[in-house]
Every structure is written in C-alpha cells, then in structure tokens.
Design a protein around this motif. Structure first.
Motif, mmCIF file in Angstrom:
data_model
loop_
_atom_site.group_PDB
_atom_site.id
_atom_site.type_symbol
_atom_site.label_atom_id
_atom_site.label_comp_id
_atom_site.label_asym_id
_atom_site.label_seq_id
_atom_site.Cartn_x
_atom_site.Cartn_y
_atom_site.Cartn_z
ATOM 1 N N MET A 1 -12.201 -23.170 5.475
ATOM 2 C CA MET A 1 -11.473 -24.568 5.392
ATOM 3 C C MET A 1 -10.196 -24.614 4.146
ATOM 4 S SD MET A 1 -11.359 -27.338 7.130
ATOM 5 C CE MET A 1 -11.804 -28.653 7.492
ATOM 6 N N GLU A 2 -10.544 -24.133 3.557
ATOM 7 C CA GLU A 2 -9.616 -24.188 2.658
ATOM 8 C C GLU A 2 -8.428 -23.397 3.173
ATOM 9 O OE1 GLU A 2 -8.545 -22.423 -2.618
ATOM 10 O OE2 GLU A 2 -10.092 -23.118 -1.558
ATOM 11 N N THR A 3 -8.693 -22.061 3.632
ATOM 12 C CA THR A 3 -7.398 -21.555 4.374
ATOM 13 C C THR A 3 -6.641 -22.460 5.169
ATOM 14 O OG1 THR A 3 -7.994 -19.540 4.146
ATOM 15 C CG2 THR A 3 -6.623 -19.387 5.411
ATOM 16 N N VAL A 4 -7.024 -23.584 5.847
ATOM 17 C CA VAL A 4 -6.399 -24.171 6.809
ATOM 18 C C VAL A 4 -5.456 -25.260 6.003
ATOM 19 C CG1 VAL A 4 -6.654 -26.038 8.944
ATOM 20 C CG2 VAL A 4 -8.061 -23.516 8.892
ATOM 21 N N SER A 5 -6.604 -25.622 5.005
ATOM 22 C CA SER A 5 -5.696 -26.821 4.637
ATOM 23 C C SER A 5 -4.039 -26.837 3.958
ATOM 24 C CB SER A 5 -6.607 -27.405 3.795
ATOM 25 O OG SER A 5 -5.550 -28.502 2.654
ATOM 26 N N LYS A 6 -4.596 -25.146 3.294
ATOM 27 C CA LYS A 6 -3.461 -24.713 2.916
ATOM 28 C C LYS A 6 -2.118 -24.242 3.754
ATOM 29 C CE LYS A 6 -5.518 -22.130 -1.209
ATOM 30 N NZ LYS A 6 -5.989 -21.312 -2.548
ATOM 31 N N LYS A 7 -2.392 -23.805 4.781
ATOM 32 C CA LYS A 7 -1.173 -23.750 6.279
ATOM 33 C C LYS A 7 -0.434 -24.852 6.044
ATOM 34 C CE LYS A 7 -3.410 -19.378 7.667
ATOM 35 N NZ LYS A 7 -4.241 -19.225 9.050
ATOM 36 N N VAL A 8 -1.744 -26.109 5.976
ATOM 37 C CA VAL A 8 -1.443 -27.281 6.514
ATOM 38 C C VAL A 8 0.278 -28.111 5.517
ATOM 39 C CG1 VAL A 8 -2.098 -29.941 6.926
ATOM 40 C CG2 VAL A 8 -3.298 -28.234 8.241
ATOM 41 N N GLU A 9 -0.693 -27.649 4.310
ATOM 42 C CA GLU A 9 0.675 -27.961 2.961
ATOM 43 C C GLU A 9 1.305 -27.537 3.250
ATOM 44 O OE1 GLU A 9 1.670 -30.004 -0.250
ATOM 45 O OE2 GLU A 9 0.490 -31.079 1.348
ATOM 46 N N VAL A 10 1.887 -26.255 3.203
ATOM 47 C CA VAL A 10 2.544 -24.910 3.270
ATOM 48 C C VAL A 10 3.747 -26.344 4.052
ATOM 49 C CG1 VAL A 10 3.189 -22.999 3.386
ATOM 50 C CG2 VAL A 10 2.004 -23.029 2.521
ATOM 51 N N ALA A 11 3.796 -25.606 5.432
ATOM 52 C CA ALA A 11 3.737 -26.689 6.484
ATOM 53 C C ALA A 11 4.752 -27.968 6.633
ATOM 54 C CB ALA A 11 3.616 -26.481 8.308
ATOM 55 N N ARG A 12 3.724 -29.074 6.050
ATOM 56 C CA ARG A 12 4.312 -30.271 5.519
ATOM 57 C C ARG A 12 5.224 -30.089 4.305
ATOM 58 N NH1 ARG A 12 4.566 -33.279 1.500
ATOM 59 N NH2 ARG A 12 3.887 -32.301 0.058
ATOM 60 N N LEU A 13 5.377 -28.732 2.776
ATOM 61 C CA LEU A 13 6.111 -28.222 2.530
ATOM 62 C C LEU A 13 7.753 -27.582 3.114
ATOM 63 C CD1 LEU A 13 4.162 -27.053 -0.497
ATOM 64 C CD2 LEU A 13 5.021 -29.653 -0.177
ATOM 65 N N PHE A 14 7.736 -27.130 4.051
ATOM 66 C CA PHE A 14 8.455 -26.548 4.561
ATOM 67 C C PHE A 14 9.313 -28.149 5.563
ATOM 68 C CE2 PHE A 14 6.808 -22.414 4.535
ATOM 69 C CZ PHE A 14 8.659 -21.880 4.076
ATOM 70 N N PHE A 15 8.680 -28.704 5.886
ATOM 71 C CA PHE A 15 8.962 -30.077 6.666
ATOM 72 C C PHE A 15 10.189 -30.515 5.633
ATOM 73 C CE2 PHE A 15 8.603 -34.443 8.053
ATOM 74 C CZ PHE A 15 9.368 -34.231 9.093
ATOM 75 N N GLU A 16 9.041 -31.198 5.260
ATOM 76 C CA GLU A 16 9.920 -31.850 3.641
ATOM 77 C C GLU A 16 11.442 -30.733 3.455
ATOM 78 O OE1 GLU A 16 9.738 -35.214 2.473
ATOM 79 O OE2 GLU A 16 7.974 -35.205 3.916
ATOM 80 N N VAL A 17 10.857 -30.070 2.865
ATOM 81 C CA VAL A 17 12.187 -28.768 2.318
ATOM 82 C C VAL A 17 13.713 -29.010 3.353
ATOM 83 C CG1 VAL A 17 13.467 -26.743 2.110
ATOM 84 C CG2 VAL A 17 11.656 -28.192 0.835
ATOM 85 N N ASN A 18 12.740 -28.793 4.729
ATOM 86 C CA ASN A 18 14.486 -29.239 6.111
ATOM 87 C C ASN A 18 15.008 -30.653 5.625
ATOM 88 O OD1 ASN A 18 15.392 -28.001 7.731
ATOM 89 N ND2 ASN A 18 14.009 -29.006 9.109
ATOM 90 N N LYS A 19 14.151 -31.260 5.864
ATOM 91 C CA LYS A 19 14.714 -32.922 6.025
ATOM 92 C C LYS A 19 15.511 -32.739 5.047
ATOM 93 C CE LYS A 19 11.856 -36.128 5.358
ATOM 94 N NZ LYS A 19 10.579 -37.592 4.930
ATOM 95 N N THR A 20 14.888 -32.898 2.858
ATOM 96 C CA THR A 20 15.901 -33.072 2.624
ATOM 97 C C THR A 20 17.575 -31.845 2.586
ATOM 98 O OG1 THR A 20 14.229 -33.367 1.058
ATOM 99 C CG2 THR A 20 15.690 -32.546 -0.422
ATOM 100 N N ILE A 21 17.587 -30.955 2.556
ATOM 101 C CA ILE A 21 18.401 -30.359 3.245
ATOM 102 C C ILE A 21 19.378 -30.796 3.987
ATOM 103 C CG2 ILE A 21 19.456 -27.942 4.167
ATOM 104 C CD1 ILE A 21 17.206 -26.708 2.552
ATOM 105 N N LYS A 22 18.770 -30.921 5.209
ATOM 106 C CA LYS A 22 19.834 -31.712 6.446
ATOM 107 C C LYS A 22 20.365 -33.197 5.999
ATOM 108 C CE LYS A 22 17.565 -30.043 10.873
ATOM 109 N NZ LYS A 22 16.318 -30.287 11.971
ATOM 110 N N HIS A 23 19.644 -34.039 5.369
ATOM 111 C CA HIS A 23 20.631 -35.442 4.813
ATOM 112 C C HIS A 23 20.825 -35.146 3.754
ATOM 113 C CE1 HIS A 23 19.901 -39.020 3.149
ATOM 114 N NE2 HIS A 23 20.023 -38.793 2.120
ATOM 115 N N SER A 24 20.926 -33.758 2.734
ATOM 116 C CA SER A 24 21.825 -33.482 1.878
ATOM 117 C C SER A 24 23.640 -33.097 3.061
ATOM 118 C CB SER A 24 21.617 -32.511 1.062
ATOM 119 O OG SER A 24 21.752 -31.824 0.005
ATOM 120 N N MET A 25 23.389 -32.350 3.771
ATOM 121 C CA MET A 25 24.032 -31.892 4.579
ATOM 122 C C MET A 25 25.394 -32.858 4.759
ATOM 123 S SD MET A 25 22.917 -28.722 6.168
ATOM 124 C CE MET A 25 24.036 -28.022 7.114
#
Length: 63
Positions: A1-25
């Motif tokens: 269960m912990e592995t799934v939680s980590k994967k979800v967190e990594v996916a969320r972080l990628f989404f946030e980074v992508n959103k931040t980069i787009k906003h900056s661009m």
C-alpha cells in the motif's frame, strides 16, 4: 500500500512542477507579447525550417 501512496505522491509532484513551469513560461511570453501556442509554432519553425501550413499542422499535432 505504501508503494501506491508514493507513486501517487510522485505523480502529484510532477503535475505541480509541470503547472509551475507552464505558469512561468506564460508570464515570460506575455512580457514579449506572444502566447504559448505562438511560441510552439515559432519553436517548430526554428527546429524544422520553412514548411507549408499543412506540414506545420502535422508537426504541431505531435508536440
């Protein structure tokens, strides 16, 4: 269960980074007076050179 939680967190972080980069661009592009789609067209033309609009459409579809 912990592995799934980590994967979800990594996916969320990628989404946030992508959103931040787009906003900056977008902010930087607004400063020079062009939109994000316009910058993508300019980038494609720089990368592939002169082309017909139909060719540009194909290139833009795959970006």
């Amino acid at each position: 269960m912990e592995t799934v939680s980590k994967k979800v967190e990594v996916a969320r972080l990628f989404f946030e980074v992508n959103k931040t980069i787009k906003h900056s661009m977008r902010r930087r592009l607004e400063d020079i007076g062009i939109t994000l789609p316009q910058s993508l067209v300019i980038g494609a033309l720089i990368k592939f050179g002169e082309m017909k609009i139909t060719e540009l459409t194909v290139v833009m579809h795959f970006q």
